[in-house]
Scaffold this motif. Structure first.
Motif, PDB file in Angstrom:
ATOM      1  N   LEU A 109      25.869  55.261  39.678  1.00 10.90           N
ATOM      2  CA  LEU A 109      25.843  54.648  38.340  1.00 10.90           C
ATOM      3  C   LEU A 109      26.178  53.152  38.446  1.00 10.90           C
ATOM      4  CD1 LEU A 109      26.025  55.692  35.099  1.00 10.90           C
ATOM      5  CD2 LEU A 109      28.352  54.889  35.452  1.00 10.90           C
ATOM      6  N   CYS A 110      27.193  52.846  39.251  1.00 16.18           N
ATOM      7  CA  CYS A 110      27.587  51.439  39.436  1.00 16.18           C
ATOM      8  C   CYS A 110      26.425  50.631  40.002  1.00 16.18           C
ATOM      9  CB  CYS A 110      28.790  51.332  40.377  1.00 16.18           C
ATOM     10  SG  CYS A 110      30.326  51.927  39.652  1.00 16.18           S
ATOM     11  N   ALA A 111      25.753  51.205  40.999  1.00 15.91           N
ATOM     12  CA  ALA A 111      24.640  50.483  41.629  1.00 15.91           C
ATOM     13  C   ALA A 111      23.537  50.255  40.591  1.00 15.91           C
ATOM     14  CB  ALA A 111      24.112  51.282  42.811  1.00 15.91           C
ATOM     15  N   ARG A 112      23.222  51.285  39.821  1.00 17.21           N
ATOM     16  CA  ARG A 112      22.100  51.195  38.885  1.00 17.21           C
ATOM     17  C   ARG A 112      22.397  50.253  37.721  1.00 17.21           C
ATOM     18  NH1 ARG A 112      19.242  56.451  36.201  1.00 17.21           N
ATOM     19  NH2 ARG A 112      18.201  55.326  34.524  1.00 17.21           N
ATOM     20  N   PHE A 113      23.645  50.214  37.269  1.00 17.17           N
ATOM     21  CA  PHE A 113      23.958  49.412  36.079  1.00 17.17           C
ATOM     22  C   PHE A 113      24.801  48.172  36.420  1.00 17.17           C
ATOM     23  CE2 PHE A 113      22.872  53.630  34.581  1.00 17.17           C
ATOM     24  CZ  PHE A 113      21.928  53.338  33.598  1.00 17.17           C
ATOM     25  N   SER A 114      24.773  47.759  37.677  1.00 15.14           N
ATOM     26  CA  SER A 114      25.429  46.517  38.131  1.00 15.14           C
ATOM     27  C   SER A 114      26.908  46.451  37.750  1.00 15.14           C
ATOM     28  CB  SER A 114      24.708  45.287  37.550  1.00 15.14           C
ATOM     29  OG  SER A 114      23.351  45.340  37.877  1.00 15.14           O
ATOM     30  N   VAL A 244      37.170  43.319  32.006  1.00 17.99           N
ATOM     31  CA  VAL A 244      37.021  44.723  32.426  1.00 17.99           C
ATOM     32  C   VAL A 244      36.155  45.471  31.412  1.00 17.99           C
ATOM     33  CG1 VAL A 244      38.275  46.890  32.812  1.00 17.99           C
ATOM     34  CG2 VAL A 244      39.190  44.735  33.722  1.00 17.99           C
ATOM     35  N   MET A 245      36.368  45.190  30.136  1.00 17.92           N
ATOM     36  CA  MET A 245      35.523  45.832  29.110  1.00 17.92           C
ATOM     37  C   MET A 245      34.064  45.438  29.310  1.00 17.92           C
ATOM     38  SD  MET A 245      37.278  47.843  27.189  1.00 17.92           S
ATOM     39  CE  MET A 245      36.156  48.130  25.821  1.00 17.92           C
ATOM     40  N   ARG A 246      33.824  44.153  29.493  1.00 17.07           N
ATOM     41  CA  ARG A 246      32.451  43.630  29.564  1.00 17.07           C
ATOM     42  C   ARG A 246      31.751  44.030  30.863  1.00 17.07           C
ATOM     43  NH1 ARG A 246      33.997  38.565  28.841  1.00 17.07           N
ATOM     44  NH2 ARG A 246      33.736  37.955  31.000  1.00 17.07           N
ATOM     45  N   GLU A 247      32.478  43.978  31.984  1.00 12.47           N
ATOM     46  CA  GLU A 247      31.814  44.175  33.278  1.00 12.47           C
ATOM     47  C   GLU A 247      31.833  45.624  33.754  1.00 12.47           C
ATOM     48  OE1 GLU A 247      33.355  41.353  36.179  1.00 12.47           O
ATOM     49  OE2 GLU A 247      33.037  39.677  34.805  1.00 12.47           O
ATOM     50  N   ILE A 248      32.793  46.412  33.267  1.00 10.93           N
ATOM     51  CA  ILE A 248      32.942  47.775  33.805  1.00 10.93           C
ATOM     52  C   ILE A 248      32.800  48.841  32.713  1.00 10.93           C
ATOM     53  CG2 ILE A 248      34.535  49.363  34.986  1.00 10.93           C
ATOM     54  CD1 ILE A 248      35.475  46.898  36.632  1.00 10.93           C
ATOM     55  N   VAL A 249      33.611  48.754  31.657  1.00 12.10           N
ATOM     56  CA  VAL A 249      33.625  49.859  30.681  1.00 12.10           C
ATOM     57  C   VAL A 249      32.330  49.892  29.853  1.00 12.10           C
ATOM     58  CG1 VAL A 249      34.821  50.829  28.673  1.00 12.10           C
ATOM     59  CG2 VAL A 249      36.146  49.876  30.584  1.00 12.10           C
ATOM     60  N   GLU A 250      31.924  48.748  29.313  1.00  9.30           N
ATOM     61  CA  GLU A 250      30.744  48.772  28.432  1.00  9.30           C
ATOM     62  C   GLU A 250      29.455  49.141  29.176  1.00  9.30           C
ATOM     63  OE1 GLU A 250      31.340  45.115  26.303  1.00  9.30           O
ATOM     64  OE2 GLU A 250      32.929  46.062  25.101  1.00  9.30           O
ATOM     65  N   PRO A 251      29.207  48.586  30.372  1.00 10.30           N
ATOM     66  CA  PRO A 251      28.015  49.041  31.097  1.00 10.30           C
ATOM     67  C   PRO A 251      28.063  50.539  31.434  1.00 10.30           C
ATOM     68  CG  PRO A 251      28.995  47.122  32.190  1.00 10.30           C
ATOM     69  CD  PRO A 251      29.888  47.479  31.049  1.00 10.30           C
ATOM     70  N   THR A 252      29.258  51.062  31.664  1.00  6.24           N
ATOM     71  CA  THR A 252      29.377  52.503  31.946  1.00  6.24           C
ATOM     72  C   THR A 252      28.977  53.313  30.713  1.00  6.24           C
ATOM     73  OG1 THR A 252      31.097  52.124  33.582  1.00  6.24           O
ATOM     74  CG2 THR A 252      30.991  54.329  32.627  1.00  6.24           C
ATOM     75  N   LEU A 253      29.484  52.887  29.549  1.00  7.46           N
ATOM     76  CA  LEU A 253      29.122  53.604  28.312  1.00  7.46           C
ATOM     77  C   LEU A 253      27.617  53.550  28.068  1.00  7.46           C
ATOM     78  CD1 LEU A 253      31.011  54.489  25.505  1.00  7.46           C
ATOM     79  CD2 LEU A 253      31.857  54.335  27.828  1.00  7.46           C
ATOM     80  N   ARG A 254      27.038  52.364  28.265  1.00 11.98           N
ATOM     81  CA  ARG A 254      25.582  52.232  28.057  1.00 11.98           C
ATOM     82  C   ARG A 254      24.828  53.085  29.069  1.00 11.98           C
ATOM     83  NH1 ARG A 254      26.741  46.712  27.206  1.00 11.98           N
ATOM     84  NH2 ARG A 254      26.196  46.191  29.354  1.00 11.98           N
ATOM     85  N   GLY A 270      40.445  53.039  37.566  1.00 15.15           N
ATOM     86  CA  GLY A 270      41.315  52.548  38.631  1.00 15.15           C
ATOM     87  C   GLY A 270      40.655  51.304  39.196  1.00 15.15           C
ATOM     88  N   LEU A 271      41.357  50.183  39.137  1.00 13.73           N
ATOM     89  CA  LEU A 271      40.736  48.893  39.464  1.00 13.73           C
ATOM     90  C   LEU A 271      41.421  48.221  40.634  1.00 13.73           C
ATOM     91  CD1 LEU A 271      40.644  47.435  35.838  1.00 13.73           C
ATOM     92  CD2 LEU A 271      38.753  48.550  37.053  1.00 13.73           C
ATOM     93  N   MET A 272      40.653  47.420  41.360  1.00 20.23           N
ATOM     94  CA  MET A 272      41.235  46.469  42.296  1.00 20.23           C
ATOM     95  C   MET A 272      40.928  45.088  41.733  1.00 20.23           C
ATOM     96  SD  MET A 272      43.007  46.581  45.093  1.00 20.23           S
ATOM     97  CE  MET A 272      42.620  47.846  46.297  1.00 20.23           C
ATOM     98  N   PRO A 278      37.599  41.912  38.763  1.00 22.98           N
ATOM     99  CA  PRO A 278      37.920  43.334  38.846  1.00 22.98           C
ATOM    100  C   PRO A 278      36.796  44.134  39.496  1.00 22.98           C
ATOM    101  CG  PRO A 278      37.163  42.792  36.633  1.00 22.98           C
ATOM    102  CD  PRO A 278      37.150  41.509  37.412  1.00 22.98           C
ATOM    103  N   LYS A 279      37.187  45.086  40.353  1.00 25.51           N
ATOM    104  CA  LYS A 279      36.204  46.025  40.907  1.00 25.51           C
ATOM    105  C   LYS A 279      36.698  47.442  40.644  1.00 25.51           C
ATOM    106  CE  LYS A 279      33.674  43.571  44.465  1.00 25.51           C
ATOM    107  NZ  LYS A 279      34.257  42.251  44.685  1.00 25.51           N
ATOM    108  N   LEU A 280      35.736  48.324  40.389  1.00 27.13           N
ATOM    109  CA  LEU A 280      36.083  49.713  40.114  1.00 27.13           C
ATOM    110  C   LEU A 280      36.399  50.441  41.413  1.00 27.13           C
ATOM    111  CD1 LEU A 280      36.203  51.990  37.952  1.00 27.13           C
ATOM    112  CD2 LEU A 280      33.884  52.580  38.691  1.00 27.13           C
ATOM    113  N   ILE A 281      37.568  51.070  41.503  1.00 30.04           N
ATOM    114  CA  ILE A 281      37.874  51.966  42.632  1.00 30.04           C
ATOM    115  C   ILE A 281      37.401  53.370  42.283  1.00 30.04           C
ATOM    116  CG2 ILE A 281      39.682  53.021  44.025  1.00 30.04           C
ATOM    117  CD1 ILE A 281      41.360  50.540  43.673  1.00 30.04           C
TER     118      ILE A 281
END
Ligand code: AMP
Ligand code: GLY
Length: 423
Positions: A109-114, A244-254, A270-272, A278-281
């Motif tokens: 999912l991360c790869a597909r939605f950057s 984190v909302m813009r780069e990780i949470v919102e693309p995940t929801l979409r 869980g973030l680094m 921020p990167k998703l662990i």
């Protein structure tokens, strides 16, 4: 409204305390619960593993919302079973719970939605995983794809250690969770946990926290479910939260909506936090334990109204209000935890601990023998302090712990050191 809360840890005790304060609540049921939760709720004779039993109980007791504490029933599809029977539930569907149930799913999912995360590859056999590890070099991280009770991640310092982890996983050390293995780059930075409430289409920031996973002071010894935590995480300021909302949470929801698996519930990232952001662990699809014990005491809004809004797909426009106070919790474990915790030790003085200024007690692995409270698991209870700063919260938690009389227990004396070092 009648609520059924499923779980028995400190997390569920904290959830029960917050739900109990809601003007929307009529009766709170819990299963299996613990003696601390039983003081606030009625024990329901059901198990989260028995979907038909949960549905039948909810119908009989007129339950309007089921709140699922742990990941296992979510990944198994308990929310789908409730919804199919017309019973609302807080938590993701089975398809959306793959965010925790399959590390490979999340990485793809991360790869597909950057979505920023460590570079990775996924393998179904040891030979190709080993070849990849040799090309990449160490340090490198090896993860069993499925749920492994927090044990399926090996941070390998050498190529040999990574190969040993790969061999163990394909030989079944984590059962079917290790049938597929993710190998990913080692991330540098500061770890933090970020929680967002989600209603399928929208997400809003809830709170941040940091925990201490190692059993020993100074981050030594074995990994555990967490020996303590504090909230907020100083490394997640307002700007970082927005990022984190813009780069990780919102693309995940979409992305999840696009895949036909809209995410409802609480998304625990869980973030680094590194030099380049921020990167998703990993994702978890439920509240954290012990993170919940430090987030909920800071919540100024009605938790039950928020949980219901997530389940009904109608989160309010404004994020929930959290106080500026800090909270810090110390996990009291039974000696021998995590390998061989000593059961049955007598616990005395909890009322005095709870009466200590700015302190709260949540129970986890406890049971009653008549009037006597006994330890009944590795993670026994949590003592949380609230204060204007992490330092003050920590002082209150440790002052309260001085009143605890539990000879078979132990706890770390350095919870929050990283936040205190920042000054
Ligand atoms: P998890 O079970 O995924 O939370 O992983 C357990 C711990 O392993 C995390 O809390 C991190 O400390 C560490 N970890 C996992 N993945 C990575 C990574 N790619 N780089 C560095 N540390 C990691
Ligand atoms: N404290 C980490 C977890 O709840 O998974």
């Amino acid at each position: 409204m009648n609520i059924l809360l499923l779980g028995s840890g400190g997390r569920e005790h904290a959830l029960a305390m917050a739900i109990s304060k809601s003007p929307l609540l009529t009766r709170l049921y819990v299963a299996p619960g613990n003696p601390g939760i039983a003081a606030l709720a009625e024990i329901a004779p059901v198990s989260a593993a028995d979907e038909a039993g949960v549905v039948a109980f909810c119908r009989a007791a007129g339950v309007g919302l089921v709140v699922v504490g742990q990941e296992v029933p979510l990944v198994a599809g308990l929310v789908d079973a409730c919804e199919a029977a017309g019973i609302k539930a807080f938590g993701p569907s089975r398809a959306a719970a793959r965010l925790e149930g399959s590390k490979g799913f999340t990485k793809e999912l991360c790869a597909r939605f950057s979505i920023p995360t460590a570079a990775f590859a996924r393998f179904e056999d040891a030979a190709s995983a080993n070849a990849y590890v040799r090309r990449q070099g160490a340090p490198i991280v090896v993860k069993a794809d499925g749920l492994a009770a927090g044990k399926g991640v090996i941070v390998a310092e050498t190529v040999e250690a990574a190969e040993a982890a790969i061999a163990a996983m394909f030989e079944g050390a984590f059962g079917s969770a290790g049938a597929s293995v993710v190998v990913e780059a080692f991330l540098e930075g500061e770890e933090a946990s970020f929680f967002a409430l989600c209603d399928g289409t929208r997400a809003m920031p809830f709170a941040s926290a940091q925990d201490h996973k190692r059993v020993g002071e100074g981050e030594t010894g074995q990994n555990t479910g967490g020996m303590g935590a504090y909230s907020p995480a100083p490394v997640i300021d307002d700007a970082m939260s927005a990022r984190v909302m813009r780069e990780i949470v919102e693309p995940t929801l979409r992305g999840m909506a696009e895949l036909g698996a809209p995410f409802r519930g609480v998304l625990f990232a869980g973030l680094m936090i590194g030099a380049d952001g921020p990167k998703l662990i990993e994702f978890n699809v439920r509240f954290g334990d012990p993170e919940t014990q430090v987030m909920l005491p800071r919540l100024e809004d009605d938790l039950l109204a928020l949980l219901l809004a997530c389940a009904e797909g109608r989160l309010p426009a404004a994020p929930p209000r959290l106080s500026d106070k800090a909270a810090l919790t110390v996990v009291v474990a039974a000696k021998g935890y995590p390998d061989a915790p000593r059961k049955g030790g007598a616990i005395r003085g909890l009322d005095a601990v709870a009466a200590s200024p700015g302190a709260l007690v949540t129970q986890a692995g406890t049971r009653l023998d008549g009037e006597k409270l006994l330890a009944d698991g590795g993670r026994v209870l949590n003592v949380t302090g609230l204060g204007a700063t992490v330092a003050e919260a920590r002082g209150r938690a440790y002052a309260a712990l001085e009143k605890l009389d539990y000879a078979d227990g132990f706890w770390r004396r350095d919870i929050g050191w990283r936040a205190l070092e920042r000054g």
